[in-house]
Write an enzyme that holds these catalytic residues in place. Structure first.
Site, PDB file in Angstrom:
ATOM      1  N   ASP A   8      -6.923   4.397  -4.716  1.00 49.64           N
ATOM      2  CA  ASP A   8      -7.586   4.487  -3.267  1.00 49.64           C
ATOM      3  C   ASP A   8      -8.121   5.859  -3.077  1.00 49.64           C
ATOM      4  OD1 ASP A   8      -7.506   4.570  -0.032  1.00 49.64           O
ATOM      5  OD2 ASP A   8      -7.628   2.201  -1.005  1.00 49.64           O
TER       6      ASP A   8
ATOM      7  N   LYS B  85       0.849  -1.209  -0.134  1.00 55.44           N
ATOM      8  CA  LYS B  85       0.036   0.078   0.146  1.00 55.44           C
ATOM      9  C   LYS B  85       0.859   1.288   0.047  1.00 55.44           C
ATOM     10  CE  LYS B  85      -4.558   0.976   0.106  1.00 55.44           C
ATOM     11  NZ  LYS B  85      -5.396  -0.084  -0.641  1.00 55.44           N
TER      12      LYS B  85
END
Length: 445
Positions: A166, A126
């Protein structure tokens, strides 16, 4: 075996001070593993648990950029390459003022098991920045993205690490970052980023995938009780990509979504959300939910309280982490909610999860229920590798099959470890064992 798990958790807290979201994510997984390790004690050998909670690589860097007025700003960039046992690191980039190392670490840890559940050969990672794209011009966003990618480019690649979008990172941001990557590497590595535009390597259904998958998981849970979403009143939080397409899929399956929200409040539209109007405001105009109320007779904006104060049958938290606490969970239960399917990453606090499980309702944790986005990202990688493109129906059918497989894997794991219907245990156990088995096979690395 409980002592082993507790010791590992204590080490995580001691070594990652102040990173409360990361602590929460690790605790939620580790506390599910007692029955797994009791049945398979070899998972506690070779410091496997200690290795799985420690990122393989943590990257933090400076991101200087210039705004339209000529002022220089400096943000922080992050990429946590957490676990590559199953394949290249895979996970989104988040641009939001709340981003810090602990947030990215929690998201990366969750991504390990979410990606494992998809069975698509992708590891967990991430990244992101504390940059806020809201209110910035396209030119400012472009300059930031170019600066961000100038550093990130040396750490990623189609077989190494494949970022996606995201919160705060959509098609615009992915486009600017891909352009800079291509410029720096002199290579058209289409598979290095997912969530791309359809004209240059993107996949149909990728935009819809996380929201669609969340609803499909809810439908699968209901099917175990002989029910469906048909006629159900659905509460949705958020008004971004996940929320919008959760609303769309819920409507397709015969439900009536009546809420959505952003930082300015939440909207209640008892007649059912006007999806086209919502898309126009959020996707085209980049407006606020208050704009919807001004143009939709009968809808009302509530600026106090919580979207979970509204009575409904199904709740889809699609905004951000820890948005749904214990009090909100109990309010939902009193309002008749019987299904919660998480569209965001860890949107329910531990107290909320405990309340849902104690009440015996259907609860789909994010690492299973919101895996549709990364699943379709992996499908996009597959299309890029084959230099092909599937039509919408083909991509959606593959997503539907993957979400059904994830649901069934969770059910089977929960039954294997003595807690039928516990999707939290099922998701954690199924994801963990897939990663752990391969880590053991690869040796101490």
């Amino acid at each position: 075996m409980q002592d082993v798990v507790e010791k590992v958790y204590e080490q995580v807290v001691a070594r990652n001070r102040g990173e409360v979201e990361f602590h929460q994510a690790v605790h939620e997984v580790l506390e599910s593993l007692d029955p797994v390790i009791a049945k398979h004690p070899h998972y506690a050998e070779g410091a496997l648990l200690e290795r799985i909670v420690e990122p393989e690589r943590q990257i933090m860097f400076r991101v200087p950029w210039v705004d339209d007025a000529g002022q220089v700003h400096v943000n922080r960039g992050f990429r946590i390459e957490f676990n590559s046992a199953l394949g290249p690191y895979k996970g989104g980039l988040r641009f939001h003022p709340s981003v810090n190392a602990g947030i990215i670490k929690f998201l990366g840890f969750e991504q390990i098991f979410k990606n494992a559940l998809t069975a698509q050969g992708i590891g967990g990672g991430k990244g992101g920045s504390d940059f806020d794209p809201h209110g910035r011009s396209d030119a400012e966003v472009m300059r930031f993205c170019q600066s961000f990618m100038t550093e990130l480019a040396r750490h990623i690649g189609p077989s190494t690490d494949v970022p996606a979008g995201d919160i705060g990172v959509g098609g615009r941001e992915i486009g600017y970052m891909f352009g800079q990557y291509k410029r720096l590497r002199n290579s058209y590595d289409a598979g290095v980023l997912t969530g791309k535009g359809l004209a240059w390597g993107g996949s149909l259904v990728r935009t819809e995938a996380t929201g669609y998958g969340t609803v499909l998981f809810a439908q699968s849970m209901l099917a175990t009780k002989g029910e469906s979403l048909e006629g159900k009143k659905v509460l949705v939080s958020g008004a971004g990509n996940v929320a919008i397409y959760a609303i769309e899929k819920a409507q397709q399956l015969g439900a009536t979504p009546i809420t959505f929200s952003d930082s300015s409040g939440y909207v209640v539209d008892e007649a059912g959300v006007d999806l086209e109007l919502l898309k126009q405001i959020k996707e085209v105009e980049r407006g606020r939910v208050a704009d919807y109320v001004e143009r939709r007779p009968g809808a009302r904006l509530v600026t106090g309280g919580s979207v979970w104060d509204v009575p409904g049958d199904v709740a889809l938290p699609c905004a951000t982490q820890n948005e749904l606490d214990g009090d909100a969970a109990n309010t939902l239960l009193r309002g008749g909610c019987g299904v919660v399917s998480e569209g965001a990453n860890m949107p329910s606090t531990p107290e909320a999860v405990e309340a849902f499980q104690k009440a015996g309702i259907l609860f789909g944790p994010g690492k299973a229920a919101n895996a549709g986005g990364v699943a379709t990202s992996a499908l996009e990688m597959e299309q890029n590798a084959g230099r092909t493109r599937w039509d919408f129906a083909t991509a959606e059918a593959k997503l539907t099959d993957i979400m059904a497989d994830i649901h069934d894997s969770c059910v089977a794991a929960a039954e294997e470890y003595g807690r039928p219907g516990d999707y939290v245990l099922g998701a954690n156990a199924a994801g963990f064992t897939r990663v752990a088995d391969v880590m053991i096979a690869h040796g101490i690395v």
